[in-house]
Design a protein around this motif. Structure first.
Motif, PDB file in Angstrom:
ATOM      1  N   TYR A 113      -7.118   4.754  -2.047  1.00 47.11           N
ATOM      2  CA  TYR A 113      -5.802   6.260  -2.516  1.00 47.11           C
ATOM      3  C   TYR A 113      -6.531   7.255  -2.822  1.00 47.11           C
ATOM      4  CZ  TYR A 113      -2.138   2.535  -3.356  1.00 47.11           C
ATOM      5  OH  TYR A 113      -1.102   1.704  -3.053  1.00 47.11           O
ATOM      6  N   VAL A 114      -6.336   8.750  -2.145  1.00 52.89           N
ATOM      7  CA  VAL A 114      -6.562   9.520  -3.182  1.00 52.89           C
ATOM      8  C   VAL A 114      -5.045  10.260  -3.968  1.00 52.89           C
ATOM      9  CG1 VAL A 114      -6.649  11.943  -1.976  1.00 52.89           C
ATOM     10  CG2 VAL A 114      -7.199  10.314  -0.258  1.00 52.89           C
ATOM     11  N   LEU A 115      -6.303  10.202  -4.936  1.00 54.10           N
ATOM     12  CA  LEU A 115      -5.495  11.559  -5.896  1.00 54.10           C
ATOM     13  C   LEU A 115      -5.545  12.493  -6.212  1.00 54.10           C
ATOM     14  CD1 LEU A 115      -7.224   8.833  -7.481  1.00 54.10           C
ATOM     15  CD2 LEU A 115      -7.457  10.046  -9.289  1.00 54.10           C
ATOM     16  N   ILE A 116      -4.380  13.337  -6.061  1.00 53.46           N
ATOM     17  CA  ILE A 116      -3.255  14.958  -5.886  1.00 53.46           C
ATOM     18  C   ILE A 116      -3.386  15.007  -6.982  1.00 53.46           C
ATOM     19  CG2 ILE A 116      -2.107  15.839  -4.265  1.00 53.46           C
ATOM     20  CD1 ILE A 116      -3.847  14.405  -2.924  1.00 53.46           C
ATOM     21  N   GLU A 117      -2.986  16.392  -7.208  1.00 50.08           N
ATOM     22  CA  GLU A 117      -2.387  17.320  -8.318  1.00 50.08           C
ATOM     23  C   GLU A 117      -1.378  17.829  -7.831  1.00 50.08           C
ATOM     24  OE1 GLU A 117      -0.978  19.777 -10.614  1.00 50.08           O
ATOM     25  OE2 GLU A 117      -1.801  20.596  -8.740  1.00 50.08           O
ATOM     26  N   TYR A 164       1.058  -1.154   0.087  1.00 47.42           N
ATOM     27  CA  TYR A 164      -0.003   0.114  -0.124  1.00 47.42           C
ATOM     28  C   TYR A 164       0.859   1.201   0.032  1.00 47.42           C
ATOM     29  CZ  TYR A 164      -4.260   2.662   1.237  1.00 47.42           C
ATOM     30  OH  TYR A 164      -5.500   3.490   1.336  1.00 47.42           O
ATOM     31  N   ASP A 165       1.287   1.092  -1.037  1.00 51.38           N
ATOM     32  CA  ASP A 165       2.871   2.479  -1.283  1.00 51.38           C
ATOM     33  C   ASP A 165       2.169   3.890  -1.704  1.00 51.38           C
ATOM     34  OD1 ASP A 165       4.195   0.523  -0.051  1.00 51.38           O
ATOM     35  OD2 ASP A 165       4.753  -0.394  -2.082  1.00 51.38           O
ATOM     36  N   ARG A 166       3.155   4.907  -1.728  1.00 54.47           N
ATOM     37  CA  ARG A 166       2.651   5.989  -2.475  1.00 54.47           C
ATOM     38  C   ARG A 166       3.164   5.644  -4.013  1.00 54.47           C
ATOM     39  NH1 ARG A 166       4.992  11.849  -1.172  1.00 54.47           N
ATOM     40  NH2 ARG A 166       3.370  11.829   0.213  1.00 54.47           N
ATOM     41  N   LEU A 167       1.866   6.127  -5.129  1.00 56.13           N
ATOM     42  CA  LEU A 167       2.158   5.988  -6.744  1.00 56.13           C
ATOM     43  C   LEU A 167       2.023   7.224  -7.042  1.00 56.13           C
ATOM     44  CD1 LEU A 167      -0.045   2.648  -7.013  1.00 56.13           C
ATOM     45  CD2 LEU A 167       1.660   3.243  -6.401  1.00 56.13           C
TER      46      LEU A 167
END
Length: 208
Positions: free
Chosen positions: A73-77, A9-12
């Motif tokens: 996951y939360v999608l970040i700009e 469960y990593d940052r992508l």
């Protein structure tokens, strides 16, 4: 026998989007972008009508991650650090090295951009190359033609219709369209998706 499948469960991180494991700190941004019911038309809820909705939705997603059922996951700009939407791994079948990518929503201002394509690319790459999945499923409401076209553009194979699969908003009996991507599909799909993303970058550069 160890299947070789393991959740990470990593940052992508991509060029157009960063996917972060959901955290309470994301609540204000999720609420800001998640108030438009039209962006949630085919999902279990109709968006957030108050900040408490976003808090409860986030807490539930965190609980599901802690229990190993779903990983949101939360999608970040990346440039302005703005929340754009959310997606998750769910229906995880570790013994059979399979999972689903779903419960995806994107704020309307970020739709029809490369964000969704790159987010799916990052999730698929992580599933096949880091977690060693052999099958990734995607499902969508039979009424959601735009989502079906987007999934087909990814290169997923349509496998059939799950009739009365879910009870959706307003007690609608939803038929779901089932798609899959398997490990042997991934090398060609990976190349195709990378080329699509590169073409978008090149077209944007030429337009400036």
């Amino acid at each position: 026998m160890d299947s070789g499948f393991e959740i990470h469960y990593d940052r992508l991180v991509g060029k157009h989007v960063r996917l972060e494991p959901i955290h309470q700190a994301h609540v204000p941004g999720l609420f800001d972008v998640g108030q438009h019911a039209e962006d949630w038309a085919y999902l279990p809820i109709a968006g957030f009508s108050c900040i408490r909705d976003a808090e409860e939705w986030t807490a539930n997603a965190i609980d599901l991650a802690h229990s190993g059922q779903q990983y949101t996951y939360v999608l970040i700009e990346p440039l302005h650090q703005q929340v754009m939407g959310s997606t998750r791994y769910l229906n995880i079948r570790a013994k059979h090295r399979g999972l689903e990518v779903g419960y995806s929503w994107l704020g309307h201002q970020f739709q029809r951009t490369p964000v969704n394509t790159e987010a799916k690319f990052l999730l698929l790459k992580h599933a096949f190359e880091v977690m060693h999945a052999i099958r990734v499923e995607l499902k969508t409401d039979s009424r959601n033609l735009r989502s079906q076209l987007a999934i087909e553009r990814l290169g997923a194979t349509r496998e059939g219709v799950l009739r009365n699969h879910m009870i959706a908003q307003n007690h609608y009996y939803r038929d779901s369209i089932l798609y899959s991507i398997i490990d042997e599909d991934w090398p060609d799909l990976k190349l195709s998706l990378k080329q699509r993303l590169l073409a978008y970058i090149q077209s944007t550069t030429l337009a400036q």
